[in-house]
Design a protein around this motif. Structure first.
Motif, PDB file in Angstrom:
ATOM      1  N   SER A  48       3.124   1.691   6.691  1.00 56.22           N
ATOM      2  CA  SER A  48       3.585   1.809   5.312  1.00 56.22           C
ATOM      3  C   SER A  48       5.029   1.312   5.215  1.00 56.22           C
ATOM      4  O   SER A  48       5.393   0.653   4.236  1.00 56.22           O
ATOM      5  CB  SER A  48       3.435   3.240   4.791  1.00 56.22           C
ATOM      6  OG  SER A  48       3.709   4.180   5.773  1.00 56.22           O
ATOM      7  N   LEU A  56       7.269  10.306   0.666  1.00 57.11           N
ATOM      8  CA  LEU A  56       6.504  10.029   1.879  1.00 57.11           C
ATOM      9  C   LEU A  56       7.385   9.926   3.123  1.00 57.11           C
ATOM     10  O   LEU A  56       7.112   9.135   4.017  1.00 57.11           O
ATOM     11  CB  LEU A  56       5.701   8.735   1.715  1.00 57.11           C
ATOM     12  CG  LEU A  56       4.508   8.854   0.760  1.00 57.11           C
ATOM     13  CD1 LEU A  56       3.864   7.500   0.523  1.00 57.11           C
ATOM     14  CD2 LEU A  56       3.475   9.825   1.341  1.00 57.11           C
ATOM     15  N   PHE A 108       6.117   9.351   6.872  1.00 57.06           N
ATOM     16  CA  PHE A 108       4.835   8.638   6.916  1.00 57.06           C
ATOM     17  C   PHE A 108       5.015   7.128   7.130  1.00 57.06           C
ATOM     18  O   PHE A 108       4.084   6.359   6.974  1.00 57.06           O
ATOM     19  CB  PHE A 108       4.032   8.892   5.633  1.00 57.06           C
ATOM     20  CG  PHE A 108       3.461  10.276   5.557  1.00 57.06           C
ATOM     21  CD1 PHE A 108       2.191  10.533   6.054  1.00 57.06           C
ATOM     22  CD2 PHE A 108       4.197  11.319   5.018  1.00 57.06           C
ATOM     23  CE1 PHE A 108       1.675  11.817   6.002  1.00 57.06           C
ATOM     24  CE2 PHE A 108       3.683  12.606   4.961  1.00 57.06           C
ATOM     25  CZ  PHE A 108       2.419  12.859   5.453  1.00 57.06           C
ATOM     26  N   LEU A 128      -3.670   7.243   5.666  1.00 53.63           N
ATOM     27  CA  LEU A 128      -3.049   7.927   4.543  1.00 53.63           C
ATOM     28  C   LEU A 128      -4.116   8.393   3.570  1.00 53.63           C
ATOM     29  O   LEU A 128      -5.208   7.825   3.507  1.00 53.63           O
ATOM     30  CB  LEU A 128      -2.101   6.969   3.814  1.00 53.63           C
ATOM     31  CG  LEU A 128      -0.898   6.476   4.615  1.00 53.63           C
ATOM     32  CD1 LEU A 128      -0.152   5.419   3.812  1.00 53.63           C
ATOM     33  CD2 LEU A 128       0.025   7.634   4.964  1.00 53.63           C
ATOM     34  N   GLN A 147      -1.421   8.932  -1.233  1.00 55.15           N
ATOM     35  CA  GLN A 147      -0.308   8.430  -0.428  1.00 55.15           C
ATOM     36  C   GLN A 147      -0.299   6.908  -0.418  1.00 55.15           C
ATOM     37  O   GLN A 147       0.741   6.267  -0.543  1.00 55.15           O
ATOM     38  CB  GLN A 147      -0.409   8.978   1.001  1.00 55.15           C
ATOM     39  CG  GLN A 147      -0.113  10.481   1.062  1.00 55.15           C
ATOM     40  CD  GLN A 147      -0.452  11.098   2.410  1.00 55.15           C
ATOM     41  OE1 GLN A 147      -1.294  10.596   3.159  1.00 55.15           O
ATOM     42  NE2 GLN A 147       0.202  12.201   2.733  1.00 55.15           N
ATOM     43  N   ARG A 148      -1.500   6.315  -0.303  1.00 54.91           N
ATOM     44  CA  ARG A 148      -1.581   4.851  -0.317  1.00 54.91           C
ATOM     45  C   ARG A 148      -1.045   4.293  -1.630  1.00 54.91           C
ATOM     46  O   ARG A 148      -0.331   3.315  -1.667  1.00 54.91           O
ATOM     47  CB  ARG A 148      -3.028   4.404  -0.141  1.00 54.91           C
ATOM     48  CG  ARG A 148      -3.486   4.371   1.278  1.00 54.91           C
ATOM     49  CD  ARG A 148      -4.710   3.494   1.422  1.00 54.91           C
ATOM     50  NE  ARG A 148      -5.881   4.098   0.805  1.00 54.91           N
ATOM     51  CZ  ARG A 148      -6.694   4.956   1.408  1.00 54.91           C
ATOM     52  NH1 ARG A 148      -6.460   5.330   2.656  1.00 54.91           N
ATOM     53  NH2 ARG A 148      -7.737   5.455   0.792  1.00 54.91           N
ATOM     54  N   ARG A 208       1.125   5.562  -3.546  1.00 59.60           N
ATOM     55  CA  ARG A 208       2.580   5.673  -3.640  1.00 59.60           C
ATOM     56  C   ARG A 208       3.272   4.622  -2.770  1.00 59.60           C
ATOM     57  O   ARG A 208       4.320   4.095  -3.133  1.00 59.60           O
ATOM     58  CB  ARG A 208       3.037   7.082  -3.273  1.00 59.60           C
ATOM     59  CG  ARG A 208       2.769   8.067  -4.421  1.00 59.60           C
ATOM     60  CD  ARG A 208       3.185   9.452  -4.069  1.00 59.60           C
ATOM     61  NE  ARG A 208       2.203  10.096  -3.175  1.00 59.60           N
ATOM     62  CZ  ARG A 208       2.477  11.119  -2.386  1.00 59.60           C
ATOM     63  NH1 ARG A 208       3.694  11.628  -2.355  1.00 59.60           N
ATOM     64  NH2 ARG A 208       1.527  11.649  -1.642  1.00 59.60           N
ATOM     65  N   THR A 245       2.874  15.690  -9.225  1.00 60.90           N
ATOM     66  CA  THR A 245       3.429  14.466  -8.627  1.00 60.90           C
ATOM     67  C   THR A 245       3.506  13.350  -9.669  1.00 60.90           C
ATOM     68  O   THR A 245       4.450  12.563  -9.705  1.00 60.90           O
ATOM     69  CB  THR A 245       2.581  14.031  -7.425  1.00 60.90           C
ATOM     70  OG1 THR A 245       2.426  15.140  -6.556  1.00 60.90           O
ATOM     71  CG2 THR A 245       3.234  12.886  -6.676  1.00 60.90           C
ATOM     72  N   THR A 254      -1.157  15.923  -3.716  1.00 62.78           N
ATOM     73  CA  THR A 254      -1.668  14.732  -3.072  1.00 62.78           C
ATOM     74  C   THR A 254      -1.313  14.756  -1.574  1.00 62.78           C
ATOM     75  O   THR A 254      -0.222  15.149  -1.186  1.00 62.78           O
ATOM     76  CB  THR A 254      -1.124  13.450  -3.744  1.00 62.78           C
ATOM     77  OG1 THR A 254      -1.246  12.382  -2.829  1.00 62.78           O
ATOM     78  CG2 THR A 254       0.306  13.590  -4.157  1.00 62.78           C
ATOM     79  N   GLY A 255      -2.275  14.377  -0.755  1.00 56.24           N
ATOM     80  CA  GLY A 255      -2.058  14.371   0.685  1.00 56.24           C
ATOM     81  C   GLY A 255      -2.183  15.739   1.334  1.00 56.24           C
ATOM     82  O   GLY A 255      -1.814  15.923   2.481  1.00 56.24           O
ATOM     83  N   SER A 296      10.199  16.555   1.493  1.00 57.67           N
ATOM     84  CA  SER A 296      10.097  15.149   1.845  1.00 57.67           C
ATOM     85  C   SER A 296      11.377  14.389   1.582  1.00 57.67           C
ATOM     86  O   SER A 296      11.641  13.361   2.190  1.00 57.67           O
ATOM     87  CB  SER A 296       8.943  14.521   1.070  1.00 57.67           C
ATOM     88  OG  SER A 296       9.140  13.156   0.932  1.00 57.67           O
TER      89      SER A 296
END
Ligand SMILES: Nc1ncnc2c1ncn2[C@@H]1O[C@H](COP(=O)(O)OP(=O)(O)OP(=O)(O)O)[C@@H](O)[C@H]1O
Ligand SMILES: Nc1ncnc2c1ncn2[C@@H]1O[C@H](COP(=O)(O)OP(=O)(O)OP(=O)(O)O)[C@@H](O)[C@H]1O
Ligand SMILES: [Mg+2]
Ligand SMILES: [Mg+2]
Lengths: 268, 314, 261, 261, 268
Positions: free
Chosen positions: A95, A126, A129, A137, A141-142, A144, A171, E44-45, E263
């Protein structure tokens, strides 16, 4: 105001083998001024992604012209950043690299690009990550990471296709604030596709509504006169917001019901 | 009758001319044979087809019966086509002034058709006859075709040990081509081996001969007839009988026939001394053969040719 | 499967094969052993020959020549195929024009071309490299060409929208995406590179494993032929192992294919 | 690009190549033409030869034999590779055990194996089919094997969750997903099937294009060799065209790769 | 009540090369009774998809057991239908074939399967799209085809990962009604992941809330005592709904904010 993107009464058709071409969009005219934030809503399958593709230069309209900053678009729209609806990260890059490559492309030295990518990963929540490949992910997450990839380039025109779709409500708000902050700073032109009406209203200057396809047209164009800067989570409570929401919702609901009725017509 | 499958070690070689010509002349049919000719890239491949049982008879060099005797494979020739080996040592055009004798080959690159083949053995034997180490020249496999010509003309090799039609091709392309040794000619062969040297022959597994004496007989007779035809006709007449794809350029072909007639046997009979000569060369080159107890008499038979001889030639 | 178990199973397969070979050539179960030996030799003879080659050291020179030839054919063929493959895949019109010629060229029997290679490249290693090249090139080329076409469309469009130049697309999108295609073709073509070198030597040479094999064959020394082929195979496995190491490193991003159930 | 334009461009390439060939062998620009002709013949000679072959009708029989051999090698090799490839790809342990042997086998020089094929399959078409098979098989096998591994994971998991049996997975997931891998390898292996047949004939046969080429070569009749190779190439193009038709039909679901910009 | 799916205090870890395994879920205990409709929400996640994967038998927990209908799960969960979060249609089959194959697998004759597939496409509003390959559909259309593919099999356990994510609000309601109808008929057990709290509450018997990962646990379990049958679009107006929504929202918001703060901690 000068226009950033102008789709001049475009038709967009797809070849379907053995049939008539499928005209997804017919005579859609959409103008996004410089610095304007336009949300596009419409029933599923109406042609929202198709419009963004046309604005990006990935699809050529079968009729009408796409103008970018006043000039007819040839080939790709180089001044736009496009957050795709589908997964579009490079699976062979972590990422961090996926975000950094955006800068490296235009010549930023790798070290610096990586440092900025790290910052951006933090911004979208993230941290930690950076070393993950996309398949490690979660869906949100992807998305983002993809968002960071597009935003880090700071493009003059932003095309975003359901960017917050796979994110939880909270979020979404955070990301919405982040987006508005960025937008506030240098007033990009934004075309923002979403299914979340509240999101559309709370973020944008204008909400454009597409009719059910095929031959989708623009059937509604609501200016959002809410004051800026906005706090995305607070603004919902304003009565003006509620009114707008109701109006748009009605228009949209009719469209969808019509579409659904049409689609199951024979049955009923 | 059953079809007899003859495996030829390269039908373009003049050394196997009688096998092909017999077919063209209808001699096999005349003796009641139904023959299929199968063309191989080299004698050892043809031989393997016969040992493996997929072909019946080899049209190849007699020497292989000796190599195989050392491997406990009993093969025997029953009609000889060439009484001389037909191998020549050709100097590369442009190296004529550097190489005047076999002795000059020491330290040079010499092409042979393949390492371990007859031409390779021939070279080593030649060198040792000159009192040199058999490995004094470095051997390069170049095949029998255009590769050999290319290698020679480009000066990648200094000399080549080869056969017709390559010799004639080279001769045609280079007027002043120097042949240091030319065993298509009796004189050169005799001075080298002290006798004839059995070249191309029809041979096969002893079992096959034992099981099919009539067919062996008919084959021998057909070849003998063909040998008579060859020696009673002009090269042009012979060329006229051959299939066009085995002639190429007629002039060159006729020329090479002229040069090769001497090497083709007139009788089809094996001369005991010629067999001895082959054994000597083979033993010299292969310790395995030298060490093996080879019953030379079992590797050939004149019985069929003798039985065929009385028949008048046409 | 843990590595030692795997290794043991692999050895077991070899043991079975060799046992079968032994029975084939040493007993009269499948026919006259002396005739079968003429074609297949025997395990012991071949082993002895290999040992003799290595203990006398004679083999090293030949092996080295063949290695050089195969490696050059492999590397040059692969690089040329990668360049041409990636280049043509991005130029569909040009590719369409040359398509029939490339396919026709792939159908030429290389063995027949040997004289021309000798003419152009002499009798040294280069004519063998050329022969190997003509095998490796086509195998890699077709796969690269197809690999490029199979790039995920959204990923490609995204990369374009990010502003990648054609060159950057190549490096960051086409190449990594086509990598598993490339590696598949590399695994195929390693074998063919060696075959090309050996066949070249076999047709005309003064050194190399192919030369040894041709020599053994000329003398009906089938043990020598088999010994040559075993050495060859061992040798290919080593190169392939190196390629596999590279593959593992470069394709680290791929999810493990799940083979459960 | 419209078809006629494409065709014209293709012909233009051929015209250029032939013109170059003509200049090479008919003028002294590149050295003594008579020497060059010995290796390259001339366009007219080759053309005349081809015309002679076809007008005498002699070629048809040989062409037919080669066609049969190549087609059998291609079909049997492909089918065997598909079956083994799909089967082994789903059995990673077994595959790991046999992996080195398959790779080693791919490195064996087929030319050297020709006598063994003759032993097993006789002198007819089957020994040539076997030779072609050993080329086709490995090319298709490695690609199928990799193709199966590249199946999209989510699609595979979804199909599993829908309750597909191993067989159904093969038919509805692995096979269609690996299809572009298979076709890529088919395009490569058509050429190799023909090469295998021709080389087999070249090494020992009584008919076929390879036999014609071998005879011409033995007689230093280079026009015959080239004529044979041209006929061969034309022939491969026709088979390849058939494969391409099949490919178009079967891969109709794929998005057009967009080649704009 | 008998349980359909029972995740008994499962841990689920992912190998991350060169690092400690990443424990996404720690000690999650989740029981879904036969005929129960459970919605799973979380930041998320957090591990929602991971839990569904475990229930489907696609992931093996590193600790704990997955029980299906009282028996420990070995291999795949054959009685479950799983609607994946990502695109999972077979790209080489038309949408009709993609749906029909679900039936053909278990032996339905092709003709019949195709007819039923056509019916289902109509139900999800895709009449006339049967001949399209997936890449010719919009994101929301693909999702609906996938939904038809899963539902047509009528599995005893339904695992659905953001099934209505890419649909517009109105279509969501229609699909929600469709789902409830089906569920009402034969009371499947449903695990339904969504980011839309209203959707979660209006559809389910229970809303389960995951904490922010790593080491995500279940931190909330709200029974939804709203009467059935429900009309998805009307139910939002009930005061009880509003209360539940507020409670869940607060719990969730805290989680997300904590996660986000964590985070971006270093930064701040
Ligand atoms: N390649 C294609 N070929 C044929 N039809 C297509 C193609 N791509 C899209 N369409 C059709 O065009 C219409 C609009 O698609 P588009 O992806 O723009 O919808 P959308 O508004 O983005 O929907 P969603 O909200 O579901 O993403 C749809 O009916 C779709 O089926
Ligand atoms: N293959 C993997 N390797 C390593 N980590 C993984 C892998 N798959 C998922 N994860 C991690 O596990 C956590 C949970 O992932 P999961 O996909 O279950 O999230 P989710 O709750 O479904 O999120 P979303 O709402 O964004 O889909 C995430 O932090 C993710 O990064
Ligand atoms: Mg869309
Ligand atoms: Mg998820």
């Amino acid at each position: 105001m000068e226009s950033a993107v102008h789709l001049r009464t475009v038709d967009i058709s797809f070849a379907v083998s053995g049939k008539q071409p499928f005209r997804a969009v017919a005579g859609a005219d959409l103008r996004v001024a410089k610095g304007e934030f336009v949300a596009i809503v419409g029933p599923t399958g109406s042609g929202k992604s198709t419009l963004l593709n046309a604005a990006a230069g990935l699809l050529r309209p079968s009729a009408g012209v796409v103008e970018i900053e006043g000039r007819p678009l040839e080939g790709l729209n180089r001044s736009a950043g496009y957050l795709f609806q589908a997964d579009a990260l490079m699976p062979w890059k972590t990422s961090r690299d996926n975000v950094a490559i955006s800068l490296e492309i235009s010549g930023t030295p790798r070290r610096q690009a990586l440092a900025r990518a790290e910052e951006w990963l933090e911004r979208v929540g993230l941290r930690g990550f950076g070393d993950r490949y996309p398949h490690m992910l979660s869906g949100g997450q992807r998305k983002r990471v993809a968002m960071a990839q597009v935003l880090i380039r700071d493009p003059a025109i932003l095309l975003m296709d359901e960017p917050f779709g796979p994110l939880d409500a909270q979020t979404r708000l955070i990301m919405g604030d982040l987006l508005l902050d960025l937008w506030q700073q240098d007033r990009k032109a934004v075309m923002f596709v979403t299914h979340d009406l509240e999101e559309a209203i709370s973020l944008s200057d204008r909400v454009v509504i597409l009719s059910t396809g095929p031959d989708a047209r623009i059937i509604g164009d609501f200016p959002i006169p809410l004051p800026r800067p906005r706090d995305v989570s607070e603004i919902k409570l304003e009565p003006e917001f509620q009114n707008l929401h109701r109006d748009i919702w009605h228009l949209l609901k009719d469209q969808v019901l019509k579409a659904y009725a049409h689609s199951t017509a024979e049955k009923a | 009758a059953d079809t007899v499958r003859i495996a030829i070690g390269g039908s373009s070689c003049i050394c196997y001319l009688p096998t092909v010509l017999a077919e063209q002349l209808g001699n096999y049919e005349k003796h009641g044979l139904d023959v299929e000719l199968i063309d191989f890239k080299g004698g050892s491949a043809a031989l393997k087809a016969v040992v493996g049982g997929s072909a019946d008879v080899v049209s190849g060099y007699y020497e292989h019966t000796i190599s195989l005797a050392a491997k406990n494979q009993q093969l025997a020739s029953f009609v000889i086509m060439d009484r001389l080996p037909g191998i020549a040592l050709v100097v590369a055009p442009g190296k004529n002034d550097q190489i005047d004798s076999v002795a000059d080959l020491a330290g040079k690159n010499v092409g042979v058709t393949a390492p371990g083949s007859s031409t390779d053995f021939f070279l080593k034997y030649l060198l040792s006859r000159e009192g040199l180490d058999p490995n004094a020249a470095s051997v390069v496999g170049v095949g029998v075709g255009a590769t050999a010509v290319a290698a020679l003309e480009q000066g990648r090799i200094d000399a080549v040990v080869t056969l017709d039609p390559a010799i004639s091709q080279l001769k045609n392309r280079h007027e002043d081509l120097k042949l240091l040794v030319d065993t298509r000619k009796e004189a050169d062969a005799r001075s080298l081996f002290g006798a004839d040297y059995a070249g191309g022959a029809l041979y096969t597994r002893q079992e096959w001969i034992d099981a099919n004496p009539e067919q062996a007989q008919a084959l021998a007779a057909a070849i003998v007839d063909t040998l008579h035809y060859i020696h009673s006709s002009t090269p042009e007449e012979i060329a006229g009988q051959m299939p066009p794809e085995l002639i190429g350029d007629t002039a060159i072909y006729v020329e090479s026939l002229k040069n090769s007639l001497e090497m083709i046997s007139e009788t089809g009979l094996m001369d005991d001394a010629a067999a001895e000569a082959v054994l000597e060369v083979m033993s010299f080159n292969s310790p395995e053969i030298a060490g093996a107890e080879i019953d030379l008499a079992a590797t050939y038979t004149n019985e069929f040719v003798q039985a065929a001889a009385p028949q008048p030639a046409e | 499967m843990p590595r030692p178990v795997l290794l043991m199973l692999q050895i077991l397969v070899a043991v079975f094969a060799i046992a079968f070979w032994w029975v084939l050539t040493r007993t009269s179960l499948f026919g006259d052993p002396s005739r079968i030996q003429f074609f297949f030799s025997t395990p012991m003879d071949v082993l002895n020959r290999i040992i003799a080659w290595f203990s006398s050291g004679q083999i090293w020179y030949h092996l080295w020549i063949t290695l050089i030839e195969a490696a050059l054919a492999f590397v040059i063929g692969t690089v040329a195929a990668l360049i041409l493959g990636f280049w043509l895949a991005r130029r569909p019109r040009l590719a369409a024009v040359f398509d029939p010629y490339i396919k026709a060229a792939n159908a030429l029997p290389r063995v027949v071309l040997a004289p021309i290679f000798t003419l152009w490249f002499g009798l040294g290693i280069w004519s063998k490299v050329a022969l190997g090249f003509t095998l490796v090139f086509f195998i890699v080329f077709f796969n690269v060409y197809q690999g490029v076409k199979e790039v995920n469309r959204t990923v490609l469009q995204n990369a374009r929208m990010l502003g990648m130049s054609e060159r950057q697309l190549l490096r960051h999108v086409y190449l990594p995406s086509a990598l598993s295609w490339v590696f598949s073709s590399l695994h195929i073509s390693i074998g063919f590179a060696v075959v090309g070198a050996v066949v070249g030597e076999y047709l005309g040479a003064s050194a190399g494993l192919g030369y040894l094999i041709a020599q053994a064959e000329g003398m009906f020394d089938i043990a020598g032929v088999f010994a040559g082929m075993f050495v060859l195979s061992a040798f290919v496995l080593i190169i392939d192992w190196l390629v596999t190491l590279a593959e593992r490193r470069l394709l680290i991003w791929q999810p493990d294919s799940d083979h459960h159930h």
